[in-house]
Design an enzyme around this catalytic site. Structure first.
Site, PDB file in Angstrom:
ATOM      1  N   LYS A  28       1.185  -0.996  -0.218  1.00  0.00           N
ATOM      2  CA  LYS A  28       0.087   0.054  -0.138  1.00  0.00           C
ATOM      3  C   LYS A  28       0.785   0.873  -0.042  1.00  0.00           C
ATOM      4  O   LYS A  28       2.035   1.321   0.411  1.00  0.00           O
ATOM      5  CB  LYS A  28      -1.093  -0.226   1.383  1.00  0.00           C
ATOM      6  CG  LYS A  28      -2.246  -1.283   1.031  1.00  0.00           C
ATOM      7  CD  LYS A  28      -3.272  -1.088   1.757  1.00  0.00           C
ATOM      8  CE  LYS A  28      -4.741  -1.804   1.314  1.00  0.00           C
ATOM      9  NZ  LYS A  28      -5.890  -2.007   2.027  1.00  0.00           N
ATOM     10  N   ARG A  71      -3.804 -10.154   4.364  1.00  0.00           N
ATOM     11  CA  ARG A  71      -4.329 -10.091   2.622  1.00  0.00           C
ATOM     12  C   ARG A  71      -2.992  -9.872   2.356  1.00  0.00           C
ATOM     13  O   ARG A  71      -2.759  -8.186   1.972  1.00  0.00           O
ATOM     14  CB  ARG A  71      -5.320  -9.268   2.521  1.00  0.00           C
ATOM     15  CG  ARG A  71      -6.178  -9.215   0.800  1.00  0.00           C
ATOM     16  CD  ARG A  71      -6.757  -8.149   1.693  1.00  0.00           C
ATOM     17  NE  ARG A  71      -7.788  -7.966  -0.178  1.00  0.00           N
ATOM     18  CZ  ARG A  71      -6.570  -6.650  -0.635  1.00  0.00           C
ATOM     19  NH1 ARG A  71      -5.964  -6.609  -0.142  1.00  0.00           N
ATOM     20  NH2 ARG A  71      -7.987  -7.202  -1.528  1.00  0.00           N
TER      21      ARG A  71
HETATM   22  N1  PMM Z   1      -7.405  -3.567   0.807  1.00  0.00           N
HETATM   23  C1  PMM Z   1      -7.871  -3.327  -0.879  1.00  0.00           C
HETATM   24  C2  PMM Z   1      -8.616  -4.143  -0.602  1.00  0.00           C
HETATM   25  N2  PMM Z   1      -9.451  -4.432  -0.643  1.00  0.00           N
HETATM   26  N3  PMM Z   1     -10.228  -6.214   1.465  1.00  0.00           N
HETATM   27  C3  PMM Z   1      -9.620  -6.015   3.242  1.00  0.00           C
HETATM   28  N4  PMM Z   1     -10.242  -6.916   4.118  1.00  0.00           N
HETATM   29  N5  PMM Z   1      -9.090  -5.123   2.934  1.00  0.00           N
HETATM   30  C4  PMM Z   1      -7.376  -4.516   2.540  1.00  0.00           C
HETATM   31  O1  PMM Z   1      -6.724  -4.353   3.803  1.00  0.00           O
HETATM   32  C5  PMM Z   1      -8.203  -4.408   1.244  1.00  0.00           C
HETATM   33  C6  PMM Z   1      -9.366  -5.188   0.580  1.00  0.00           C
HETATM   34  C7  PMM Z   1      -7.090  -2.848  -1.339  1.00  0.00           C
HETATM   35  O2  PMM Z   1      -5.487  -3.346  -1.742  1.00  0.00           O
HETATM   36  P1  PMM Z   1      -5.987  -4.100  -3.587  1.00  0.00           P
HETATM   37  O3  PMM Z   1      -5.898  -2.617  -4.552  1.00  0.00           O
HETATM   38  O4  PMM Z   1      -4.277  -4.502  -3.194  1.00  0.00           O
HETATM   39  O5  PMM Z   1      -6.407  -5.086  -3.421  1.00  0.00           O
END
Ligand code: PMM
Length: 257
Positions: free
Chosen positions: A196, A231
């Site tokens: 991030k 995640r």
């Molecule tokens: N971050 C992203 C998308 N979905 N879901 C949860 N539960 N927690 C998160 O921190 C989260 C998420 C955005 O990151 P990406 O674009 O790399 O998927």
């Protein structure tokens, strides 16, 4: 939890897995690397992202969810009810809900539910995020949602502070520094910090593909605070780092447990 973004525009892996066969192959590769759950998403929620039409979002994710379900546990990363419902129908067993509002879908279908905190919406959330006390505000918001979900009959509930969702670098650091407050709620905690933007800032402007050390550092820190799931994009490296710390003799048994 391995991240599988079936989107043309996610910040770190956008465009790599828009072909369903490639997406499924990548999901299975993450399972081979040690992921327990594959998180399939069809809408980028990066700061500034425009919303995606739900028909298009369903088109992107459903075949991928159906192919992976049965071979591995699948969560559906969405803020749209129709997408969550269709993905559960296709075999997803967790609704990973960045809007923290879809517990009725989980209640109706008997699947798990992740309540993630977000201030505002992805288009505008990074403009001027404000809190009284970010940790207290996030914890009390999430606990309200947990009560609603449990009251509606959802048995498996997770909470997630939503790193980067309407948060400055300082807000993210406060939340990570006080992960113990989230863990102390007794509700299992999920944290997503992988690659991030705040890590880029802390690493001197590193682009998304060059934030591995930061992602690993946060994953290890989170696990040692008692967080139940992380995640991540880089599954192999994360599993190795977590196993090394979890198995290492220098970590006291009380901390390892
Ligand atoms: N971050 C992203 C998308 N979905 N879901 C949860 N539960 N927690 C998160 O921190 C989260 C998420 C955005 O990151 P990406 O674009 O790399 O998927």
């Amino acid at each position: 939890m391995g991240v599988l973004n079936v989107t043309p525009d996610s910040f770190s892996d956008g465009g790599r897995f828009t072909d369903p066969e490639q997406a499924v192959a990548h999901g299975l590769a993450m399972v081979a690397e040690g992921a327990d759950i594959i998180d399939v998403g069809g809408e980028s929620t990066r700061p500034g992202a425009e919303p995606v039409d739900e028909v298009e979002e369903r088109r992107r994710v459903l075949d991928v969810v159906a192919s992976l379900a049965g071979r591995v546990a699948v969560s559906i990363d969405t803020r749209h009810r129709s997408v969550a419902e269709a993905a559960v129908e296709a075999g997803a067993t967790i609704v990973n809900d960045v809007s923290a509002s879809l517990w009725p879908v989980a209640a109706a279908s008997g699947v798990g539910w992740v309540a993630m905190h977000m201030q505002g919406d992805p288009r505008t959330m990074q403009v001027a995020p404000r809190y009284d006390d970010v940790v207290d505000d996030v914890v009390s918001f999430l606990l309200d949602r947990v009560d609603l979900a449990r009251g509606a009959g959802v048995a498996e509930v997770w909470i997630d502070p939503g790193i980067g969702f309407g948060k400055t670098v300082e807000h993210n650091l406060s939340l990570l520094g006080r992960l113990a407050d989230l863990v102390a709620t007794g509700v299992p905690v999920l944290v997503g910090a992988s690659r991030k933007g705040f890590l880029g800032t802390l690493l001197g402007g590193a682009p998304a593909e060059d934030r591995l050390e930061g992602s690993l550092a946060v994953a290890v820190w989170a696990a040692m605070c008692g967080v139940a799931m992380v995640r991540v994009h880089d599954v192999a490296a994360t599993v190795r780092a977590l196993r090394l710390v979890g198995d290492a003799a220098f970590v006291p048994a009380t901390v390892r447990a």
